[in-house]
Each structure stands twice: as C-alpha cells, then as structure tokens.
Design a protein around this motif. Structure first.
Motif, PDB file in Angstrom:
ATOM      1  N   ILE A  41      28.688 -46.138  28.792  1.00 15.89           N
ATOM      2  CA  ILE A  41      27.957 -46.798  27.711  1.00 15.89           C
ATOM      3  C   ILE A  41      26.871 -45.880  27.163  1.00 15.89           C
ATOM      4  O   ILE A  41      26.736 -45.693  25.949  1.00 15.89           O
ATOM      5  N   ASP A  42      26.100 -45.293  28.048  1.00 14.50           N
ATOM      6  CA  ASP A  42      25.019 -44.381  27.659  1.00 14.50           C
ATOM      7  C   ASP A  42      25.574 -43.153  26.936  1.00 14.50           C
ATOM      8  O   ASP A  42      25.047 -42.732  25.904  1.00 14.50           O
ATOM      9  N   SER A  43      26.663 -42.595  27.453  1.00 10.80           N
ATOM     10  CA  SER A  43      27.287 -41.419  26.834  1.00 10.80           C
ATOM     11  C   SER A  43      27.828 -41.738  25.447  1.00 10.80           C
ATOM     12  O   SER A  43      27.734 -40.920  24.528  1.00 10.80           O
ATOM     13  N   ALA A  44      28.403 -42.924  25.280  1.00  3.44           N
ATOM     14  CA  ALA A  44      28.965 -43.302  23.983  1.00  3.44           C
ATOM     15  C   ALA A  44      27.880 -43.375  22.915  1.00  3.44           C
ATOM     16  O   ALA A  44      28.010 -42.785  21.838  1.00  3.44           O
ATOM     17  N   VAL A  45      26.804 -44.072  23.196  1.00  3.14           N
ATOM     18  CA  VAL A  45      25.745 -44.242  22.190  1.00  3.14           C
ATOM     19  C   VAL A  45      25.038 -42.923  21.923  1.00  3.14           C
ATOM     20  O   VAL A  45      24.844 -42.531  20.765  1.00  3.14           O
ATOM     21  N   ASN A  46      24.652 -42.213  22.973  1.00  2.79           N
ATOM     22  CA  ASN A  46      23.941 -40.947  22.751  1.00  2.79           C
ATOM     23  C   ASN A  46      24.841 -39.907  22.092  1.00  2.79           C
ATOM     24  O   ASN A  46      24.381 -39.124  21.267  1.00  2.79           O
ATOM     25  N   LYS A  53      23.412 -36.514  14.041  1.00  2.00           N
ATOM     26  CA  LYS A  53      22.178 -35.737  13.902  1.00  2.00           C
ATOM     27  C   LYS A  53      20.915 -36.608  13.921  1.00  2.00           C
ATOM     28  O   LYS A  53      19.924 -36.302  13.265  1.00  2.00           O
ATOM     29  N   LEU A  54      20.968 -37.672  14.694  1.00  2.00           N
ATOM     30  CA  LEU A  54      19.815 -38.543  14.871  1.00  2.00           C
ATOM     31  C   LEU A  54      19.076 -38.236  16.166  1.00  2.00           C
ATOM     32  O   LEU A  54      17.975 -38.734  16.382  1.00  2.00           O
ATOM     33  N   LEU A  55      19.689 -37.428  17.006  1.00  2.00           N
ATOM     34  CA  LEU A  55      19.091 -37.040  18.274  1.00  2.00           C
ATOM     35  C   LEU A  55      19.420 -35.585  18.546  1.00  2.00           C
ATOM     36  O   LEU A  55      20.588 -35.197  18.524  1.00  2.00           O
ATOM     37  N   ASP A  56      18.386 -34.802  18.771  1.00  2.00           N
ATOM     38  CA  ASP A  56      18.521 -33.426  19.250  1.00  2.00           C
ATOM     39  C   ASP A  56      17.872 -33.419  20.630  1.00  2.00           C
ATOM     40  O   ASP A  56      16.654 -33.636  20.748  1.00  2.00           O
ATOM     41  N   LEU A  57      18.663 -33.199  21.654  1.00  2.00           N
ATOM     42  CA  LEU A  57      18.167 -33.325  23.026  1.00  2.00           C
ATOM     43  C   LEU A  57      16.948 -32.463  23.324  1.00  2.00           C
ATOM     44  O   LEU A  57      16.129 -32.820  24.168  1.00  2.00           O
ATOM     45  N   THR A  61      11.392 -35.180  18.179  1.00  2.00           N
ATOM     46  CA  THR A  61      10.053 -35.631  18.574  1.00  2.00           C
ATOM     47  C   THR A  61      10.050 -37.109  18.931  1.00  2.00           C
ATOM     48  O   THR A  61       9.162 -37.583  19.622  1.00  2.00           O
ATOM     49  N   GLN A  62      11.071 -37.850  18.449  1.00  2.00           N
ATOM     50  CA  GLN A  62      11.215 -39.261  18.762  1.00  2.00           C
ATOM     51  C   GLN A  62      12.484 -39.438  19.597  1.00  2.00           C
ATOM     52  O   GLN A  62      13.551 -38.970  19.215  1.00  2.00           O
ATOM     53  N   ILE A  63      12.339 -40.103  20.739  1.00  2.00           N
ATOM     54  CA  ILE A  63      13.471 -40.314  21.642  1.00  2.00           C
ATOM     55  C   ILE A  63      13.564 -41.796  22.004  1.00  2.00           C
ATOM     56  O   ILE A  63      12.582 -42.531  21.917  1.00  2.00           O
ATOM     57  N   GLY A  64      14.751 -42.220  22.410  1.00  2.00           N
ATOM     58  CA  GLY A  64      14.945 -43.605  22.830  1.00  2.00           C
ATOM     59  C   GLY A  64      14.869 -43.731  24.337  1.00  2.00           C
ATOM     60  O   GLY A  64      15.486 -42.952  25.060  1.00  2.00           O
ATOM     61  N   VAL A  65      14.101 -44.709  24.797  1.00  2.00           N
ATOM     62  CA  VAL A  65      14.060 -45.017  26.231  1.00  2.00           C
ATOM     63  C   VAL A  65      14.632 -46.423  26.423  1.00  2.00           C
ATOM     64  O   VAL A  65      14.369 -47.334  25.635  1.00  2.00           O
TER      65      VAL A  65
END
Length: 145
Positions: A41-46, A53-57, A61-65
């Motif tokens: 589940i986590d792998s699918a969404v991330n 291009k909504l998340l660059d590991l 500067t903004q991340i989801g917890v």
C-alpha cells in the motif's frame, strides 16, 4: 457483531500500479504476511507521488507522514502472485489526504485486501503541518471518487 463488507472492484479506483511479491513475503501459513500488505500500500501511493513529480525523496521540502492506517483482508495473496494496487482519494483536507488502496491478486477483479492511510503533509525539517500546494491538490484531486 463485526460489520460485513463487500470487497471493492477494479473499476472503483482511479490509478493503478503493478507490484511484485517476493519469496520472503510469504509467512509460515503460505500467504503474504499482513505487514506486507501495508508495505505494498505504501509503495503504491509513494510510487504514484514520485511518478507524478509530487515527491522527491531527497529534495522535497514538504513530505507526508502517516497519522492513521488500516487494512481489511478478504482473500489470500501469496508469492509469486502479481498485485495490482488500485489507488483513490476519499478526502483532501488543508494539510492532509486520505488514500484508499485496493490490492488485486493477479487478474482478479475483486480486491483481496483494501487498505487506507492518511498522510499529513509537513515541513521536512520542522515536521510542522503545511497547507497542500495548488499543484499537489490538483494532482490528488484526479484520484478522487
């Protein structure tokens, strides 16, 4: 008495990611251990967030917890099954998004498991919640059902 629920179908989701199972994912009972479902589940969404291009590991500067999660199990998945994760969004808040994911075994049309989690988007350094950007909000709105 526990609520009875009917598993979702593929056509109830907006986006899909194919994920592979691994030999070590099976538990002693011959099916995927429950913790593996959460990892899928986590792998699918991330993966979807990275792909769009909504998340660059390393640079976002903004991340989801994750502040809340859950999963219901309907039928077994086991290595060497392929899993298709259906993704949808049920709620978009000011700083949060609730993602819902159906895990479909091989070519089956009915979910073997359904999970969800809520991401609160925070500043990477301070961990203080931040409002979703318009770009981010517009992208996740495409996943709403």
């Amino acid at each position: 008495m526990a609520e009875q629920r009917v598993p979702t179908r593929r056509d109830e989701y907006c986006a899909f990611r194919v994920l592979t199972t691994r030999w070590l994912d099976n538990d002693i009972y011959g099916h995927l251990n429950n913790i593996v479902h959460y990892a899928l589940i986590d792998s699918a969404v991330n993966g979807w967030l990275i792909e769009h291009k909504l998340l660059d590991l390393h640079r976002s500067t903004q991340i989801g917890v994750v502040v809340e999660s859950g999963c219901r199990y309907f039928s077994s998945i086991a290595y060497p099954d392929l899993v298709t994760a259906g993704i949808r969004v049920s709620n978009i808040g000011n700083t949060s998004v609730r993602y819902e994911i159906g895990l479909f075994r091989n070519d089956e049309d009915v979910a073997s498991a359904e999970g969800y989690f809520v991401h609160v988007y925070v500043d990477r350094d301070s961990r203080e919640p931040l409002p979703l950007t318009q770009t981010f909000r517009a992208a996740v709105e495409t996943l709403q059902r």
